[in-house]
Design a protein around this motif. Sequence first.
Motif, PDB file in Angstrom:
ATOM      1  N   GLY A  81       0.899  -1.191   0.152  1.00 31.86           N
ATOM      2  CA  GLY A  81       0.174   0.099  -0.062  1.00 31.86           C
ATOM      3  C   GLY A  81       0.779   1.399  -0.056  1.00 31.86           C
ATOM      4  O   GLY A  81       0.441   2.310  -0.047  1.00 31.86           O
ATOM      5  N   ALA A  82       2.127   1.282  -0.091  1.00 33.94           N
ATOM      6  CA  ALA A  82       2.951   2.333  -0.086  1.00 33.94           C
ATOM      7  C   ALA A  82       2.535   3.117  -1.236  1.00 33.94           C
ATOM      8  O   ALA A  82       2.371   2.733  -2.357  1.00 33.94           O
ATOM      9  N   VAL A  83       2.599   4.483  -1.019  1.00 33.36           N
ATOM     10  CA  VAL A  83       2.788   5.516  -1.889  1.00 33.36           C
ATOM     11  C   VAL A  83       4.174   5.902  -2.353  1.00 33.36           C
ATOM     12  O   VAL A  83       4.861   6.341  -1.628  1.00 33.36           O
ATOM     13  N   MET A  84       4.564   5.591  -3.430  1.00 38.68           N
ATOM     14  CA  MET A  84       6.199   5.382  -3.879  1.00 38.68           C
ATOM     15  C   MET A  84       6.564   6.636  -4.323  1.00 38.68           C
ATOM     16  O   MET A  84       7.161   6.722  -5.439  1.00 38.68           O
ATOM     17  N   ASP A  85       6.561   7.581  -3.349  1.00 37.18           N
ATOM     18  CA  ASP A  85       7.155   8.763  -4.236  1.00 37.18           C
ATOM     19  C   ASP A  85       8.493   8.969  -3.444  1.00 37.18           C
ATOM     20  O   ASP A  85       8.995  10.383  -3.354  1.00 37.18           O
TER      21      ASP A  85
END
Lengths: 315, 315, 315
Positions: A81-85
């Motif tokens: 679920g990581a927001v990969m920024d």
Amino acid sequence: MRHFIDASEHDRSTLEAILTHAIAHRGQRSNALAGRSVALIFFDSSLRTRASFAVGIAQLGGASVTLEVGRGAWNLEYLDGAVMDGDKPEHIADAARVLSRYFDILAVRCFPALKQAAEDHADPVIEAFRRRATVPVINLESALYHPCQAMADMMTIRERFGRTDGLRVALAWTPHVKALPTAVPNSFALAAAQLGCRLTIVAPPEFPLPDSVMARLPGVEVVHDQAALADQDVVYAKSWTSLESYGAPPPAHYRSWMLTPEKLGRARFLHCLPLRRNVEVADAVLESAQNDCYDEAENRLHVQKTILLHCLNLI
Amino acid sequence: MRHFIDASEHDRSTLEAILTHAIAHRGQRSNALAGRSVALIFFDSSLRTRASFAVGIAQLGGASVTLEVGRGAWNLEYLDGAVMDGDKPEHIADAARVLSRYFDILAVRCFPALKQAAEDHADPVIEAFRRRATVPVINLESALYHPCQAMADMMTIRERFGRTDGLRVALAWTPHVKALPTAVPNSFALAAAQLGCRLTIVAPPEFPLPDSVMARLPGVEVVHDQAALADQDVVYAKSWTSLESYGAPPPAHYRSWMLTPEKLGRARFLHCLPLRRNVEVADAVLESAQNDCYDEAENRLHVQKTILLHCLNLI
Amino acid sequence: MRHFIDASEHDRSTLEAILTHAIAHRGQRSNALAGRSVALIFFDSSLRTRASFAVGIAQLGGASVTLEVGRGAWNLEYLDGAVMDGDKPEHIADAARVLSRYFDILAVRCFPALKQAAEDHADPVIEAFRRRATVPVINLESALYHPCQAMADMMTIRERFGRTDGLRVALAWTPHVKALPTAVPNSFALAAAQLGCRLTIVAPPEFPLPDSVMARLPGVEVVHDQAALADQDVVYAKSWTSLESYGAPPPAHYRSWMLTPEKLGRARFLHCLPLRRNVEVADAVLESAQNDCYDEAENRLHVQKTILLHCLNLI
């Protein structure tokens, strides 16, 4: 799926069968892996593991490809679920599935960050590979386990003594200039206990193994005095991190815990290597006739070939 | 010399023949490359490309050697006539000729610097290899082209739909935290158009593909509204750099361009990977049954084996 | 043990036999190394050495494993008795013994630190491998010697002229932006003299070769004027460090020592590469018909295959 992530997930008869096969087939060349490929995925450095797996796979007629995460290959995210920024351009959820299309086995080295014990004790990277890979995963040393090392350790003991049952074996903490992971001592202790050794852990009080490991070591004695090294059959030397000061280098006053010939007594000496001479262990131990650590390193090659065949249901 | 640098340099029948061969021979092992060696030369990181080429070459009985320019190997100058008193100790004019003596194919990855569009649009590194190599050059992604990716893309579409002609295909720009090269969208757009797809490019106005590419895409529609993603057969998601603010990260307000299941509609999803989840594309797209990007990644392996044979005149 | 660390340790007939075999078997594929593995251990960068050894080993049916010390693999201590509390977590005493259990040959590249001439002139890393390895060691360029390069050099000269005896050969110092090791000129000078060439060393006065090398070059003329390059059969261009200002870049006024077609005269041109064009050597020399340096680089492949077989007593 026949993963090999934590040797203690397998029953004793499976581990014994692997050792028996490895001893019987040491040095053999074959084409058992012809047409097959194994990924050697390194989040961290390696000498023995990389060399022994690459050679072993070649001796079995297979191909290995070394991928260095964060250097030659992309750095990998493992949180669902990581927001990969951030600084990780690819997720293990994708990488593990893709690599499973190319390779017959994914072998992964992923050291702990040594910042948060709770995170490391969840062994998140290797477990992300286990969840997502569609081919067997072999653990080349994760935050918690180093099962190939433990199998080589037990093979060395069995070859030296003809058995493992009933041997007096000490896991001996050593000083170091850095905090080191617990994967090697965890896996060694679990394997030694499972294969019938009489295990004693000899370490300062601040250096316990993780609770989740100790819970699987009932009856294993923990002592805080190196006098307990006397009259052992095997002394397995290794440094690991304090739990209280997790990830901090051991205090300098523990340099007195360096293993010397006097402390070793009559025991055989084992160490997984790499080893800081004259910090962890005195030169005189390494250069003595009691040093079995080169046989132990060689056995990585032999036992890993058997583990590869085991994971592919080829034995 | 049969280079494979820009797929659109080849006529449609050649590209179709490569796809047909790759589909017919997927997974086959052979000794077609026995005694031959392929250099995998990386100026930049790679996971899929390195893994899939190494495995594919092994499956064909050949040897591959990975060389990392500027890390394990020397950094390379590409400007003719340079007075080489800077940080590059070797010239491609020499390296390409020497490597041509060792290898049967030179495969090269060389990303753009993303500083000067004009320099990148000349694709100077791969073109220096083309000029100097005396064996075939395969492009593993240059400043302008990623032909092996495009061939895997088209193979995936053809396998999914049984054809490429007449399919409604959208190349959909996605947000990102960095400026990315245009090689993947360039090569995908050119291949899709060449193989008869009805291509629409969906991107904000500041994100055109290079003029030299668009000039070869007559009749391709460019729209600036993601509503155009509705009712496509295939949505190919990818981020690339702005031309105006060349090399700068996309403005944060474009994060709303993330691809979601709602925008995807009924289309199949493709992406070359690596992919930043929940920035470029929502997790729900990746975990949906419409996601073909793992097949697409797998097809890298299959189609590249055919490309290797093609370059060596072995098919 | 058949090491290949310094070619001049072997007698002339051995070196001649290696050249004869390499010329006779150039390009041959075999299974001479089937089931065997060679470690390619790099403390430093490489293009030709890594590529040519990996390809050569594959052409002989063997497996090679590249280990990068201090990057993919651990950094290695070489001092006996060291208290290893610094940045090197493993000792060559252990690594060399372990790797000898996995590999049939250890091939090692270890450049000098270029800080203390006395330390470099003891060639400590390769000598630590020689002392501890229990399999043959091949030198891929140490602080003092580059024997595989020298053998390729002499093979190139012998193929060009049909002989080495009596040829007029100049070792010509070139300018550079950095201080470079003396391994290549040392090994070239020793090999050329041993194989009967009439060697002249042409270099500024501050750039002598090490005393220990010159002591083995009786009768070799050293001149400080590039006019001596006229009327040579071969000019071997190479930069190396000053002894007085050990490790410092050559003064800028020596840029006038760049090799040009005028200085080269009628001689054949050799250089080990990598080469800084228009600093060490003018483009016009490289692009001339007198340039044999690509043949020389190719001969690395051929002669090294023979050296591997020699070290394993297979020829």
